[in-house]
Design a protein around this motif. Structure first.
Motif, PDB file in Angstrom:
ATOM      1  N   UNK A  21      17.619   3.602  53.538  1.00  0.00           N
ATOM      2  CA  UNK A  21      17.227   2.288  53.051  1.00  0.00           C
ATOM      3  C   UNK A  21      16.410   2.339  51.769  1.00  0.00           C
ATOM      4  N   UNK A  22      16.232   3.526  51.216  1.00  0.00           N
ATOM      5  CA  UNK A  22      15.417   3.693  50.020  1.00  0.00           C
ATOM      6  C   UNK A  22      16.247   4.116  48.814  1.00  0.00           C
ATOM      7  N   UNK A  23      17.134   5.058  49.016  1.00  0.00           N
ATOM      8  CA  UNK A  23      17.980   5.531  47.930  1.00  0.00           C
ATOM      9  C   UNK A  23      19.215   4.639  47.819  1.00  0.00           C
ATOM     10  N   UNK A  24      19.832   4.646  46.656  1.00  0.00           N
ATOM     11  CA  UNK A  24      21.030   3.834  46.479  1.00  0.00           C
ATOM     12  C   UNK A  24      21.514   3.878  45.051  1.00  0.00           C
ATOM     13  N   UNK A  25      22.591   3.129  44.816  1.00  0.00           N
ATOM     14  CA  UNK A  25      23.136   3.045  43.467  1.00  0.00           C
ATOM     15  C   UNK A  25      23.843   1.709  43.293  1.00  0.00           C
ATOM     16  N   UNK A  26      23.950   1.282  42.047  1.00  0.00           N
ATOM     17  CA  UNK A  26      24.666   0.051  41.721  1.00  0.00           C
ATOM     18  C   UNK A  26      26.153   0.368  41.729  1.00  0.00           C
ATOM     19  N   UNK A  27      26.922  -0.427  42.489  1.00  0.00           N
ATOM     20  CA  UNK A  27      28.355  -0.179  42.594  1.00  0.00           C
ATOM     21  C   UNK A  27      29.207  -1.260  41.934  1.00  0.00           C
ATOM     22  N   UNK A  28      28.587  -2.418  41.607  1.00  0.00           N
ATOM     23  CA  UNK A  28      29.358  -3.474  40.965  1.00  0.00           C
ATOM     24  C   UNK A  28      28.411  -4.480  40.309  1.00  0.00           C
ATOM     25  N   UNK A  29      28.850  -5.038  39.178  1.00  0.00           N
ATOM     26  CA  UNK A  29      28.119  -6.099  38.498  1.00  0.00           C
ATOM     27  C   UNK A  29      29.125  -7.204  38.208  1.00  0.00           C
ATOM     28  N   UNK A  30      28.778  -8.442  38.572  1.00  0.00           N
ATOM     29  CA  UNK A  30      29.672  -9.575  38.364  1.00  0.00           C
ATOM     30  C   UNK A  30      28.938 -10.644  37.564  1.00  0.00           C
ATOM     31  N   UNK A  31      29.516 -11.003  36.415  1.00  0.00           N
ATOM     32  CA  UNK A  31      29.000 -12.104  35.609  1.00  0.00           C
ATOM     33  C   UNK A  31      29.791 -13.346  35.962  1.00  0.00           C
ATOM     34  N   UNK A  32      29.119 -14.351  36.467  1.00  0.00           N
ATOM     35  CA  UNK A  32      29.782 -15.618  36.763  1.00  0.00           C
ATOM     36  C   UNK A  32      30.032 -16.363  35.475  1.00  0.00           C
ATOM     37  N   UNK A  33      31.281 -16.464  35.039  1.00  0.00           N
ATOM     38  CA  UNK A  33      31.570 -17.072  33.737  1.00  0.00           C
ATOM     39  C   UNK A  33      32.518 -18.267  33.831  1.00  0.00           C
ATOM     40  N   UNK A  34      32.705 -18.797  35.019  1.00  0.00           N
ATOM     41  CA  UNK A  34      33.545 -19.986  35.148  1.00  0.00           C
ATOM     42  C   UNK A  34      32.723 -21.231  34.831  1.00  0.00           C
ATOM     43  N   UNK A  35      33.401 -22.320  34.581  1.00  0.00           N
ATOM     44  CA  UNK A  35      32.768 -23.575  34.163  1.00  0.00           C
ATOM     45  C   UNK A  35      31.566 -23.942  35.028  1.00  0.00           C
ATOM     46  N   UNK A  36      31.735 -23.943  36.328  1.00  0.00           N
ATOM     47  CA  UNK A  36      30.653 -24.369  37.218  1.00  0.00           C
ATOM     48  C   UNK A  36      29.538 -23.333  37.350  1.00  0.00           C
TER      49      UNK A  36
END
Length: 123
Positions: A21-36
């Motif tokens: 629960x302490x170590x980890x890594x970023x596996x995905x980044x999502x930019x919300x770029x739709x109109x809403x």
């Protein structure tokens, strides 16, 4: 005269945590770029964030600022592939200066045809 109208877009970062629960890594980044997903940014008083060419904040009461918000919200934006990406334009105002407008409207006129048959070939 140019005005920059600031928007907010959600960015979600998915982190995979280890069993501890302490170590980890970023596996995905999502930019919300739709109109809403994209909304006009506001200050703590609820006023829209609008800046001039040098990224100095301008009053929302300025007629050009109000018009800029109206035009930006109409959402006739350039194709997503034509958007710039990089550091925040608020920190680096000169980094994203729009290209000079094409005065004649025809980009092909700037090119001269290449005729290989009329040129001396050095060999």
């Amino acid at each position: 005269m140019r005005r920059w109208v600031r928007y907010e877009a959600p960015i979600m970062v998915c982190v995979e945590l280890g069993d501890d629960g302490y170590t980890g890594k970023v596996v995905n980044v999502v930019l919300g770029d739709e109109h809403d997903d994209l909304n006009l940014a506001r200050d703590y008083r609820g006023h829209f964030l609008i800046y001039d060419e040098t990224m100095e904040r301008v009053s929302v009461d300025e007629r050009a600022a109000t018009r800029a918000v109206t035009i930006a919200e109409h959402r006739e934006w350039p194709d997503r592939l034509d958007w710039d990406e990089g550091p925040d334009a608020l920190r680096y105002p000169d980094l994203y200066d729009p290209a000079a407008p094409d005065t004649d409207g025809d980009e092909d006129d700037d090119l001269e045809p290449l005729d290989l048959h009329d040129r001396d070939i050095v060999g």
